[in-house]
Design a protein around this motif. Structure first.
Motif, PDB file in Angstrom:
ATOM      1  N   SER A  77       0.643  -1.384  -0.080  1.00  0.00           N
ATOM      2  CA  SER A  77      -0.018  -0.183   0.022  1.00  0.00           C
ATOM      3  C   SER A  77       0.892   1.204   0.082  1.00  0.00           C
ATOM      4  CB  SER A  77      -0.919   0.161   1.124  1.00  0.00           C
ATOM      5  OG  SER A  77      -0.079  -0.094   2.593  1.00  0.00           O
ATOM      6  N   SER A  78       2.223   1.256  -0.082  1.00  0.00           N
ATOM      7  CA  SER A  78       2.999   2.307  -0.150  1.00  0.00           C
ATOM      8  C   SER A  78       4.248   1.969  -1.140  1.00  0.00           C
ATOM      9  CB  SER A  78       3.678   2.643   1.422  1.00  0.00           C
ATOM     10  OG  SER A  78       4.540   1.617   1.536  1.00  0.00           O
ATOM     11  N   ALA A  79       4.923   3.096  -1.381  1.00  0.00           N
ATOM     12  CA  ALA A  79       6.097   2.875  -2.383  1.00  0.00           C
ATOM     13  C   ALA A  79       7.229   2.143  -1.807  1.00  0.00           C
ATOM     14  CB  ALA A  79       6.462   4.524  -2.705  1.00  0.00           C
ATOM     15  N   LEU A  80       7.466   2.269  -0.502  1.00  0.00           N
ATOM     16  CA  LEU A  80       8.408   1.522   0.130  1.00  0.00           C
ATOM     17  C   LEU A  80       7.920  -0.109  -0.177  1.00  0.00           C
ATOM     18  CD1 LEU A  80      10.818   1.451   1.776  1.00  0.00           C
ATOM     19  CD2 LEU A  80      10.033   1.649   3.793  1.00  0.00           C
ATOM     20  N   GLU A  81       6.661  -0.594   0.386  1.00  0.00           N
ATOM     21  CA  GLU A  81       6.230  -1.739   0.228  1.00  0.00           C
ATOM     22  C   GLU A  81       6.305  -2.401  -1.056  1.00  0.00           C
ATOM     23  OE1 GLU A  81       3.178  -1.732   4.158  1.00  0.00           O
ATOM     24  OE2 GLU A  81       2.506  -1.367   1.942  1.00  0.00           O
ATOM     25  N   LEU A  82       6.091  -1.312  -2.156  1.00  0.00           N
ATOM     26  CA  LEU A  82       6.139  -1.913  -3.361  1.00  0.00           C
ATOM     27  C   LEU A  82       7.464  -2.144  -4.047  1.00  0.00           C
ATOM     28  CD1 LEU A  82       4.755  -2.584  -6.028  1.00  0.00           C
ATOM     29  CD2 LEU A  82       4.596   0.036  -6.562  1.00  0.00           C
ATOM     30  N   ALA A  83       8.374  -1.334  -3.443  1.00  0.00           N
ATOM     31  CA  ALA A  83       9.735  -1.572  -3.705  1.00  0.00           C
ATOM     32  C   ALA A  83      10.226  -2.610  -3.143  1.00  0.00           C
ATOM     33  CB  ALA A  83      10.495  -0.460  -3.096  1.00  0.00           C
ATOM     34  N   GLY A  84       9.696  -3.467  -1.969  1.00  0.00           N
ATOM     35  CA  GLY A  84      10.275  -4.547  -1.494  1.00  0.00           C
ATOM     36  C   GLY A  84       9.722  -5.859  -2.369  1.00  0.00           C
ATOM     37  N   VAL A  85       8.606  -5.724  -2.940  1.00  0.00           N
ATOM     38  CA  VAL A  85       7.782  -6.568  -3.821  1.00  0.00           C
ATOM     39  C   VAL A  85       8.681  -6.614  -4.980  1.00  0.00           C
ATOM     40  CG1 VAL A  85       5.791  -7.187  -4.921  1.00  0.00           C
ATOM     41  CG2 VAL A  85       5.551  -6.412  -2.651  1.00  0.00           C
ATOM     42  N   ALA A  86       9.107  -5.359  -5.666  1.00  0.00           N
ATOM     43  CA  ALA A  86       9.867  -5.473  -6.950  1.00  0.00           C
ATOM     44  C   ALA A  86      11.191  -6.037  -6.771  1.00  0.00           C
ATOM     45  CB  ALA A  86       9.837  -3.868  -7.345  1.00  0.00           C
ATOM     46  N   VAL A  87      11.843  -6.006  -5.617  1.00  0.00           N
ATOM     47  CA  VAL A  87      13.182  -6.417  -5.318  1.00  0.00           C
ATOM     48  C   VAL A  87      13.136  -7.793  -5.230  1.00  0.00           C
ATOM     49  CG1 VAL A  87      15.180  -6.788  -3.774  1.00  0.00           C
ATOM     50  CG2 VAL A  87      14.120  -4.165  -4.432  1.00  0.00           C
ATOM     51  N   LEU A  88      12.081  -8.505  -4.635  1.00  0.00           N
ATOM     52  CA  LEU A  88      11.656  -9.857  -4.693  1.00  0.00           C
ATOM     53  C   LEU A  88      11.326 -10.414  -5.832  1.00  0.00           C
ATOM     54  CD1 LEU A  88      11.024 -12.350  -2.910  1.00  0.00           C
ATOM     55  CD2 LEU A  88       8.843 -11.661  -2.505  1.00  0.00           C
ATOM     56  N   LEU A  89      10.814  -9.701  -6.988  1.00  0.00           N
ATOM     57  CA  LEU A  89      10.441 -10.365  -8.324  1.00  0.00           C
ATOM     58  C   LEU A  89      11.830 -10.137  -9.072  1.00  0.00           C
ATOM     59  CD1 LEU A  89       6.892  -8.647  -8.850  1.00  0.00           C
ATOM     60  CD2 LEU A  89       7.524 -10.900  -8.480  1.00  0.00           C
ATOM     61  N   GLY A  90      12.589  -9.273  -8.769  1.00  0.00           N
ATOM     62  CA  GLY A  90      13.851  -9.153  -9.268  1.00  0.00           C
ATOM     63  C   GLY A  90      14.785 -10.190  -9.156  1.00  0.00           C
ATOM     64  N   LEU A  91      14.497 -10.428  -7.780  1.00  0.00           N
ATOM     65  CA  LEU A  91      15.509 -11.783  -7.160  1.00  0.00           C
ATOM     66  C   LEU A  91      14.994 -12.952  -7.863  1.00  0.00           C
ATOM     67  CD1 LEU A  91      17.493 -12.992  -5.137  1.00  0.00           C
ATOM     68  CD2 LEU A  91      15.625 -13.052  -3.722  1.00  0.00           C
ATOM     69  N   ALA A  92      13.621 -13.216  -8.033  1.00  0.00           N
ATOM     70  CA  ALA A  92      13.039 -14.278  -9.020  1.00  0.00           C
ATOM     71  C   ALA A  92      13.554 -14.288 -10.159  1.00  0.00           C
ATOM     72  CB  ALA A  92      11.533 -14.198  -8.763  1.00  0.00           C
ATOM     73  N   ASN A  93      13.564 -13.182 -10.675  1.00  0.00           N
ATOM     74  CA  ASN A  93      13.882 -12.957 -12.085  1.00  0.00           C
ATOM     75  C   ASN A  93      15.536 -13.537 -12.351  1.00  0.00           C
ATOM     76  OD1 ASN A  93      12.807 -12.614 -14.894  1.00  0.00           O
ATOM     77  ND2 ASN A  93      14.204 -10.829 -15.019  1.00  0.00           N
ATOM     78  N   GLY A  94      16.259 -13.025 -11.264  1.00  0.00           N
ATOM     79  CA  GLY A  94      17.797 -13.167 -11.440  1.00  0.00           C
ATOM     80  C   GLY A  94      18.216 -14.607 -11.147  1.00  0.00           C
ATOM     81  N   VAL A  95      17.419 -15.065 -10.216  1.00  0.00           N
ATOM     82  CA  VAL A  95      17.749 -16.734  -9.977  1.00  0.00           C
ATOM     83  C   VAL A  95      17.473 -17.570 -11.130  1.00  0.00           C
ATOM     84  CG1 VAL A  95      17.016 -18.526  -8.575  1.00  0.00           C
ATOM     85  CG2 VAL A  95      17.501 -16.511  -7.356  1.00  0.00           C
ATOM     86  N   SER A  96      16.362 -17.132 -11.845  1.00  0.00           N
ATOM     87  CA  SER A  96      16.049 -17.916 -13.051  1.00  0.00           C
ATOM     88  C   SER A  96      16.758 -17.459 -14.356  1.00  0.00           C
ATOM     89  CB  SER A  96      14.626 -17.572 -13.647  1.00  0.00           C
ATOM     90  OG  SER A  96      14.348 -16.512 -14.015  1.00  0.00           O
ATOM     91  N   ASN A  97      17.960 -16.658 -14.331  1.00  0.00           N
ATOM     92  CA  ASN A  97      18.706 -16.312 -15.348  1.00  0.00           C
ATOM     93  C   ASN A  97      19.480 -17.385 -16.049  1.00  0.00           C
ATOM     94  OD1 ASN A  97      19.823 -14.018 -16.818  1.00  0.00           O
ATOM     95  ND2 ASN A  97      20.535 -12.918 -14.936  1.00  0.00           N
ATOM     96  N   GLY A  98      19.263 -17.529 -17.374  1.00  0.00           N
ATOM     97  CA  GLY A  98      19.877 -18.611 -18.102  1.00  0.00           C
ATOM     98  C   GLY A  98      19.105 -19.983 -17.771  1.00  0.00           C
ATOM     99  N   LEU A  99      18.136 -20.148 -16.999  1.00  0.00           N
ATOM    100  CA  LEU A  99      17.636 -21.340 -16.691  1.00  0.00           C
ATOM    101  C   LEU A  99      16.918 -22.093 -17.877  1.00  0.00           C
ATOM    102  CD1 LEU A  99      16.383 -23.794 -14.586  1.00  0.00           C
ATOM    103  CD2 LEU A  99      14.443 -22.138 -14.438  1.00  0.00           C
ATOM    104  N   ILE A 100      16.212 -21.131 -18.749  1.00  0.00           N
ATOM    105  CA  ILE A 100      15.190 -21.861 -19.790  1.00  0.00           C
ATOM    106  C   ILE A 100      16.336 -22.188 -20.989  1.00  0.00           C
ATOM    107  CG2 ILE A 100      13.648 -21.365 -21.300  1.00  0.00           C
ATOM    108  CD1 ILE A 100      12.781 -21.972 -18.385  1.00  0.00           C
ATOM    109  N   MET A 101      17.285 -21.380 -21.178  1.00  0.00           N
ATOM    110  CA  MET A 101      18.311 -21.576 -22.152  1.00  0.00           C
ATOM    111  C   MET A 101      19.040 -22.719 -21.792  1.00  0.00           C
ATOM    112  SD  MET A 101      19.721 -17.992 -23.589  1.00  0.00           S
ATOM    113  CE  MET A 101      20.547 -17.384 -22.146  1.00  0.00           C
TER     114      MET A 101
END
Length: 416
Positions: free
Chosen positions: A301-325
């Motif tokens: 409900s705030s920009a700070l909380e959204l930033a935390g969610v975005a970083v979590l999704l960035g972590l998820a994307n980073g962990v999957s880096n190169g996985l599909i290839m």
């Protein structure tokens, strides 16, 4: 079934020898793409398009990639990696020039289709080359570094293009993309030849490759599709939620910057994890992180909380880096590598194309929070699919004869 690990690699090279011939050109290519990506919508608006039409025109790049994935496999099989990179670069140049010189939105739309097709050919050719020259035991690190190089460039692109955009408007970033496409293409066309690059019979029809490998594409490919959707949907959902909670555009940009930084930082560690612990042990946690991130969005409900969610999704994307290839190269059948990888990339790219569209459709029919929960459910399904079908323990992947999970037999022969 013969897998990608069975391919001869007598001239395997160390990763550091690919820095200037592969990874730096990928950063360069990514810089242009990242600088231009937010400008295509503005270019469409400049040509008189409505906001809705501008969004559809931008989406045509994803459509161009989906349409070109299968033909790209045959292109690489017939003319080799270097020739395909040259062709992909030429398509990219045509696409950018169409966008720069477009007198109307129709020509811009054609340019976006060319850009998507260029990305498909470029992506498959660079993947095929790296797989041909890198030892199978280093495949995860090589492909995650390749993906990370592209993402690093994409992250830096908007900052580097800002000066040109300030001086020239949206076309400034497009001129930067034109220059980086030419430079990156020239650098990668100059790569040394591989044994596979010298002999590409290209004798397999698209239909035969898809039919023969339908079991693998239908099982492992379903997980790849859900990964593509989870990755791409966040680009649509996060800005919409930021607007929903009243965050300013500058705050939204900062949130994306934090997520992008986490994504890039995880690139090499993700590759080490792939090689050390295996594909399943990397893919399942990445999708569970996506699920947790999407499930948390309705509670931000705030920009700070959204930033935390975005970083979590960035972590998820980073962990999957190169996985599909990496998984795609593991299961690619001998003698059909390029054609199969074109079909394999198609599964992921369909997810990337459909994901943002699903966010819009679900949000229009219900509310934005429901789209986030639906994505969390899809990511959880992706984790289950990976646990069921992705290759398992790392020791089996480290040997020269990598094995696919016994749950995914080849349509014509059992996995050995």
């Amino acid at each position: 079934m013969s897998t990608g690990s069975d391919w001869p690699a007598p001239s395997s090279v160390r990763l550091r020898t690919l820095v200037w011939t592969v990874f730096v050109p990928m950063v360069c290519y990514g810089i242009g793409s990242g600088a231009a990506a937010p400008m295509y919508a503005l270019r469409a608006l400049d040509l008189g398009a409505s906001i809705g039409v501008a969004g559809m025109i931008v989406a045509l790049s994803g459509l161009g990639m989906v349409l070109a994935d299968l033909p790209a496999g045959q292109v690489v099989a017939r003319i080799g990696e270097r020739g395909a990179i040259g062709l992909g670069s030429a398509l990219g140049v045509v696409g950018v020039l169409c966008a720069i010189c477009a007198p109307n939105v129709g020509v811009l739309a054609v340019g976006m289709l060319f850009n998507g097709a260029a990305g498909a050919v470029w992506g498959l050719a660079r993947q095929s080359y790296v797989v041909a020259v890198v030892d199978p035991a280093d495949r995860g690190r090589a492909l995650s570094t390749l993906a990370g190089a592209s993402r690093l460039g994409f992250f830096c692109g908007p900052f580097l293009g800002a000066v040109l955009v300030h001086a020239m408007g949206p076309n400034g970033a497009l001129w930067l993309q034109l220059a980086t496409t030419v430079l990156a293409g020239a650098a990668m066309v100059a790569i040394r030849s591989t044994d596979l690059d010298d002999s590409h019979p290209g004798g397999h029809s698209l239909r035969s490759v898809v039919v023969e490998n339908r079991r693998v594409l239908g099982t492992l490919g379903s997980a790849a599709l859900l990964v593509g959707a989870a990755r791409a949907a966040r680009v649509a959902l996060l800005p919409l939620w930021a607007a929903h909670i009243g965050a300013s555009p500058s705050t939204t940009s900062l949130v994306f910057g934090l997520a992008g930084a986490m994504d890039v930082l995880m690139s090499y560690p993700a590759g080490v994890w792939l090689d050390r612990y295996g594909r399943r042990a990397t893919g399942v946690p990445s999708m569970l992180l996506f699920a947790a991130g999407y499930a948390a969005i309705p509670f931000a409900s705030s920009a700070l909380e959204l930033a935390g969610v975005a970083v979590l999704l960035g972590l998820a994307n980073g962990v999957s880096n190169g996985l599909i290839m990496t998984v795609g190269t593991d299961v690619a059948p001998e003698g059909q590598r390029a054609e199969f990888l074109g079909a394999w990339r198609l599964t992921h790219d369909i997810g990337s194309f459909v994901g943002p569209i699903a966010v819009g459709l679900i949000s229009a029919a219900t509310v934005l929070g429901v789209a986030a929960i639906a994505l969390a459910a899809a990511a959880t399904a992706g984790a289950a699919a990976m646990h069921r079908w992705f290759p398992g323990p790392a020791p089996a992947l480290g040997r020269h004869n990598a094995q696919v999970s016994s749950a995914t037999p080849h349509p014509t022969e059992q996995v050995s």
